[in-house]
Every structure is written in C-alpha cells, then in structure tokens.
Design a protein around this motif. Structure first.
Motif, PDB file in Angstrom:
ATOM      1  N   PHE A  37       0.835  -1.198   0.000  1.00  0.00           N
ATOM      2  CA  PHE A  37       0.000   0.000   0.000  1.00  0.00           C
ATOM      3  C   PHE A  37       0.869   1.246   0.000  1.00  0.00           C
ATOM      4  O   PHE A  37       2.056   1.201   0.350  1.00  0.00           O
ATOM      5  CB  PHE A  37      -0.943   0.008   1.209  1.00  0.00           C
ATOM      6  N   SER A  39       2.017   4.206   1.754  1.00  0.00           N
ATOM      7  CA  SER A  39       2.045   4.489   3.189  1.00  0.00           C
ATOM      8  C   SER A  39       1.706   5.933   3.527  1.00  0.00           C
ATOM      9  O   SER A  39       1.467   6.254   4.693  1.00  0.00           O
ATOM     10  CB  SER A  39       3.422   4.134   3.762  1.00  0.00           C
ATOM     11  N   VAL A  42      -2.379   5.329   3.267  1.00  0.00           N
ATOM     12  CA  VAL A  42      -2.976   4.247   4.057  1.00  0.00           C
ATOM     13  C   VAL A  42      -2.008   3.868   5.171  1.00  0.00           C
ATOM     14  O   VAL A  42      -0.827   3.621   4.918  1.00  0.00           O
ATOM     15  CB  VAL A  42      -3.256   3.010   3.174  1.00  0.00           C
ATOM     16  N   GLU A  46      -5.053   0.481   8.742  1.00  0.00           N
ATOM     17  CA  GLU A  46      -6.137   0.729   7.791  1.00  0.00           C
ATOM     18  C   GLU A  46      -6.065  -0.183   6.576  1.00  0.00           C
ATOM     19  O   GLU A  46      -7.075  -0.400   5.900  1.00  0.00           O
ATOM     20  CB  GLU A  46      -6.089   2.182   7.306  1.00  0.00           C
ATOM     21  N   ALA A  47      -4.889  -0.707   6.274  1.00  0.00           N
ATOM     22  CA  ALA A  47      -4.692  -1.514   5.067  1.00  0.00           C
ATOM     23  C   ALA A  47      -5.447  -2.836   5.171  1.00  0.00           C
ATOM     24  O   ALA A  47      -5.747  -3.310   6.271  1.00  0.00           O
ATOM     25  CB  ALA A  47      -3.203  -1.782   4.870  1.00  0.00           C
ATOM     26  N   GLN A  49      -6.026  -6.488   5.775  1.00  0.00           N
ATOM     27  CA  GLN A  49      -5.222  -7.381   6.605  1.00  0.00           C
ATOM     28  C   GLN A  49      -5.191  -8.810   6.075  1.00  0.00           C
ATOM     29  O   GLN A  49      -4.352  -9.603   6.499  1.00  0.00           O
ATOM     30  CB  GLN A  49      -5.767  -7.384   8.036  1.00  0.00           C
ATOM     31  N   TRP A  59     -12.415  -0.099  -0.935  1.00  0.00           N
ATOM     32  CA  TRP A  59     -11.271  -0.073  -1.843  1.00  0.00           C
ATOM     33  C   TRP A  59     -11.698   0.033  -3.303  1.00  0.00           C
ATOM     34  O   TRP A  59     -10.883  -0.145  -4.204  1.00  0.00           O
ATOM     35  CB  TRP A  59     -10.405  -1.317  -1.637  1.00  0.00           C
ATOM     36  N   VAL A 127      -3.628   0.481  -2.958  1.00  0.00           N
ATOM     37  CA  VAL A 127      -3.305  -0.866  -2.484  1.00  0.00           C
ATOM     38  C   VAL A 127      -3.081  -1.782  -3.680  1.00  0.00           C
ATOM     39  O   VAL A 127      -3.611  -1.559  -4.772  1.00  0.00           O
ATOM     40  CB  VAL A 127      -4.419  -1.458  -1.583  1.00  0.00           C
ATOM     41  N   TYR A 147       3.882  -2.595   3.574  1.00  0.00           N
ATOM     42  CA  TYR A 147       3.375  -3.918   3.217  1.00  0.00           C
ATOM     43  C   TYR A 147       3.037  -4.700   4.474  1.00  0.00           C
ATOM     44  O   TYR A 147       3.478  -4.371   5.581  1.00  0.00           O
ATOM     45  CB  TYR A 147       4.402  -4.692   2.385  1.00  0.00           C
TER      46      TYR A 147
END
Length: 252
Positions: A37, A39, A42, A46-47, A49, A59, A127, A147
C-alpha cells in the motif's frame, strides 16, 4: 526434458519444497506475496489485513493490479485463489467470483512492475497485491510503500535453478549453480536485492534484519504447484476472457 539432473553441493540444505522431480531443479530463493500500500495514503492498521479484505467496497477503484497474463507472481496469486475455491467447494466458481469482485475494485491492470510502482507512488491507486522483493527495493529508493502479509497466510514462490540439458558448457553451468546457492552469494542477494534464501542453515547473525522479521511474521499457505502447472493456463484464459473487465468501467 529441457533440463538435466544435477544435485548442487548445497542440495542438502534445502527442500523438499521447491525441489524438482529427479533433481531437475533446486530452490535458491523464496518469493513471498504481500499486500502492499501507499504508506502516505494508508496506515498499516487501515490496510487490508487479509485476502478477502481487499474486496471491501471501501477499496473500490483504489486497487492496482499487475497484469496477471504477463506476470508469474500474479498467476501464482490467481492460482491460490482458485485452488482455495477447489479445496473449499470442489469447484472453481467461487474462485472466479472472488476474482470478479477484485476486478470490481481494480482501477487498472499495470502492464509492468515499473508502471505499477509509479501509479502506486502517485496514489492513482493505494493498495495492490505484489511480491516482497520488489516492494523492499522500491522502499530503498524512497518510494512511500508499506506492506503486510495476509493474516491467513500467503503464497511463497520457490525461485529455482536447473541445468539445461545438452549444454556445451555443462561443467561451467554446474559450477555456477553451486555458486548461486553458496552462503556468500545468498547473503549478498539478501543484503542487496532483498532475496529471501531458500536455505535454512545460513548463520542468523549474518542475515539482514528484514529476513528474521519475514520468517517471524510470514505464514505460508499450501499450494499444489503441479495442479497449477497443469490447469493454470486454462484458468488464466477463462479469467482473461470472462472475468477481466466485468466489474466497473475503468481505463486500462
């Protein structure tokens, strides 16, 4: 066969995963798949998982994907999704539905890794699914990439080496195969180009810190690579003809 059997001097330090039938090829590096992602846009919490999280409507139009038809890494990811479907349902339908949902969130399919990096850095999408070495190299160049490993486990590709059958310089080729799997060469690759060694007997105090972190946090999912080799071309062709572009309109 295009390959001839050869057992490297370091063969006893790897495997059995990634070793070819009849000693035709041997794993040198392991390439994990990650969720990456931007950074700046995000944060890690928040990314996405896990795999299914990237299908969340939040997304929509924010996912960038390397063109799967031109990428071995992406074909491995597609194969994992379809094999998971086969294990859970006995059919590929659920896997193709998953890929269709991903297509719905995908803004574009990047033609090559450089374009993928550029689009992710410019926040044209925030992402992606990609491989660890490329993201670490891009981080080293100052790109704002983060990541994480999918929580339920990730695909790890064994990058192998083998001897070409009928080689005019077989002894030199064998010497090179022996060299690339030596401790010195593997440590050099880990330090300079972020390659995760397939060998498990390397001195821990000589490995860079990122290797220990990967081994600590990465969970590997089972993959039937033989099935992928047999059926993968058909799966990819079906995806390309019947799934790609069936989500929302976008510019590819």
């Amino acid at each position: 066969s295009l390959l001839a059997p050869y057992r490297p001097v370091w063969a006893g330090s790897v495997g059995p995963a990634g070793v070819g039938p009849g000693s035709l090829y041997w794993p040198v590096y392991r390439t994990p798949v990650i969720i990456a992602f931007n950074s700046k846009a995000v944060s890690p919490p928040e990314a996405p998982q896990d795999w299914d999280d990237i299908l969340d409507p939040r997304w929509h139009n924010l996912v960038l994907i390397r063109d799967p038809m031109a990428s071995g890494t992406m074909r491995a990811i597609w194969g994992f999704i379809i094999e998971r479907s086969l294990r859970e349902t006995g059919d590929t339908t659920a896997g193709m539905a998953w890929l269709r949902a991903l297509d719905r969130n995908t803004k574009t399919y990047a033609l090559n890794p450089a374009i993928l990096d550029q689009k992710l850095a410019r926040e044209e999408g925030v992402v992606t699914l990609w491989d660890l070495p490329d993201i670490l190299i891009s981080q080293g160049k100052g790109m704002p990439f983060g990541y994480l490993f999918p929580r339920s486990g990730t695909v790890v590709i064994d990058d192998a080496i083998g001897l070409v059958a009928g080689s005019q310089h077989a002894e030199a080729a064998q010497a090179f195969i022996d060299y690339v799997g030596e401790t010195e060469a593997l440590l050099l690759a880990a330090r300079q180009v972020y390659r995760l060694p397939a060998r498990r007997d390397l001195p821990l105090d000589s490995l860079p810190d990122w290797v220990a972190e990967v081994e600590r946090t990465m969970k590997v999912v089972p993959m039937d690579w033989t099935l992928l080799a047999q059926e993968g071309a058909g799966w990819m062709s079906y995806w390309d003809q019947h799934v790609r572009g069936t989500g929302n309109h976008r510019k590819d």
